[in-house]
Design a protein around this motif. Structure first.
Motif, PDB file in Angstrom:
ATOM      1  N   ARG A   1     -10.298  -4.444   6.180  1.00 55.70           N
ATOM      2  CA  ARG A   1     -11.410  -3.539   5.883  1.00 55.70           C
ATOM      3  C   ARG A   1     -11.088  -2.344   5.236  1.00 55.70           C
ATOM      4  N   TYR A   2     -10.134  -1.730   5.365  1.00 56.86           N
ATOM      5  CA  TYR A   2      -9.993  -0.278   4.701  1.00 56.86           C
ATOM      6  C   TYR A   2      -8.923  -0.375   3.509  1.00 56.86           C
ATOM      7  N   LEU A   3      -7.980  -1.395   3.565  1.00 53.11           N
ATOM      8  CA  LEU A   3      -7.034  -1.424   2.391  1.00 53.11           C
ATOM      9  C   LEU A   3      -7.202  -2.715   1.498  1.00 53.11           C
ATOM     10  N   ARG A   4      -8.432  -3.421   1.989  1.00 51.21           N
ATOM     11  CA  ARG A   4      -8.588  -4.637   1.313  1.00 51.21           C
ATOM     12  C   ARG A   4      -7.584  -5.592   1.298  1.00 51.21           C
TER      13      ARG A   4
ATOM     14  N   MET B   1     -11.316  10.933   8.118  1.00 49.26           N
ATOM     15  CA  MET B   1     -11.015   9.268   7.997  1.00 49.26           C
ATOM     16  C   MET B   1     -11.033   8.655   9.252  1.00 49.26           C
TER      17      MET B   1
ATOM     18  N   LEU C   1      -8.351  -3.837  10.492  1.00 48.44           N
ATOM     19  CA  LEU C   1      -8.406  -2.393   9.923  1.00 48.44           C
ATOM     20  C   LEU C   1      -7.956  -2.583   8.398  1.00 48.44           C
TER      21      LEU C   1
ATOM     22  N   LEU D   1      -3.857   3.627  10.025  1.00 48.19           N
ATOM     23  CA  LEU D   1      -4.672   2.516  10.497  1.00 48.19           C
ATOM     24  C   LEU D   1      -3.788   1.803  11.806  1.00 48.19           C
TER      25      LEU D   1
ATOM     26  N   ILE E   1     -13.958   5.995  10.374  1.00 52.93           N
ATOM     27  CA  ILE E   1     -13.279   4.609  10.847  1.00 52.93           C
ATOM     28  C   ILE E   1     -13.869   4.392  12.090  1.00 52.93           C
TER      29      ILE E   1
ATOM     30  N   GLU F   1     -17.601   3.557  12.131  1.00 52.45           N
ATOM     31  CA  GLU F   1     -17.961   2.299  11.251  1.00 52.45           C
ATOM     32  C   GLU F   1     -17.624   1.065  12.165  1.00 52.45           C
TER      33      GLU F   1
ATOM     34  N   SER G   1      -1.146   5.516   4.537  1.00 45.61           N
ATOM     35  CA  SER G   1      -2.634   4.938   5.035  1.00 45.61           C
ATOM     36  C   SER G   1      -2.460   3.961   5.872  1.00 45.61           C
ATOM     37  N   TRP G   2      -1.594   2.793   5.741  1.00 42.22           N
ATOM     38  CA  TRP G   2      -1.242   1.918   6.568  1.00 42.22           C
ATOM     39  C   TRP G   2      -0.878   2.479   8.123  1.00 42.22           C
TER      40      TRP G   2
ATOM     41  N   ASP H   1       0.583  -1.029  -0.025  1.00 42.56           N
ATOM     42  CA  ASP H   1      -0.076  -0.104   0.108  1.00 42.56           C
ATOM     43  C   ASP H   1       0.824   1.247  -0.083  1.00 42.56           C
TER      44      ASP H   1
END
Length: 152
Positions: free
Chosen positions: A114-117, A35, A111, A82, A39, A42, A78-79, A23
């Motif tokens: 869910r968010y980075l697939r 974000m 996480l 998270l 998150i 959610e 992004s990671w 990522d």
């Protein structure tokens, strides 16, 4: 290093090798609070931590977190956002943290999936192969209190 956070160096090495390699995306500081809020909600939680800038003299850290604040650079992977959210979710209101322990890793892997697939099963297996303990079904430490005592 305390016994409780004995996984820290292994987690960082695993993260560099496995997560960061998959990522390359970055989050601008201006977008981070939105974000974090989304998150947090959610995940069924109330009262998200606030985003704050890392001090200018912070050269070695990308970010850090506690239950109330995520300190971030002008842009953050992004990671890493998270990762810091997982710290906030596994730190109690009185500041007791799992560090980089099994509960942190379980929430972090959730996480990432869910968010980075990213494939959660593959992440768990690669972490375990790296000698990292993971609690796959870990939840944020204060989520049970919200379920038992819902807001009116």
């Amino acid at each position: 290093m305390t016994e409780r956070d004995s996984q820290r160096s292994r987690v960082y090495a695993w993260e560099d090798r496995v997560v960061a390699a998959k990522d390359p995306s970055q989050i601008a500081f201006a977008a981070a609070q939105g974000m974090i809020d989304a998150i947090w909600a959610e995940m069924g939680l109330l009262y998200p931590p606030r985003a704050a800038p890392m001090p200018a003299q912070a050269r070695r850290r990308i970010a850090d977190a506690n239950r109330l604040t995520l300190r971030l650079q002008a842009t953050t992977p992004s990671w890493c956002l998270l990762h810091e959210l997982a710290h906030a979710m596994t730190t109690t209101h009185d500041g007791v943290s799992d560090g980089h322990g099994p509960a942190f890793m379980g929430v972090y892997v959730t996480l990432l999936g869910r968010y980075l697939r990213l494939d959660e099963a593959a992440l768990i297996q690669s972490a375990r192969d790296a000698g990292i303990q993971v609690t796959p079904d870990a939840k944020p430490v204060f989520a049970d209190a919200l379920i038992r005592h819902p807001r009116a």
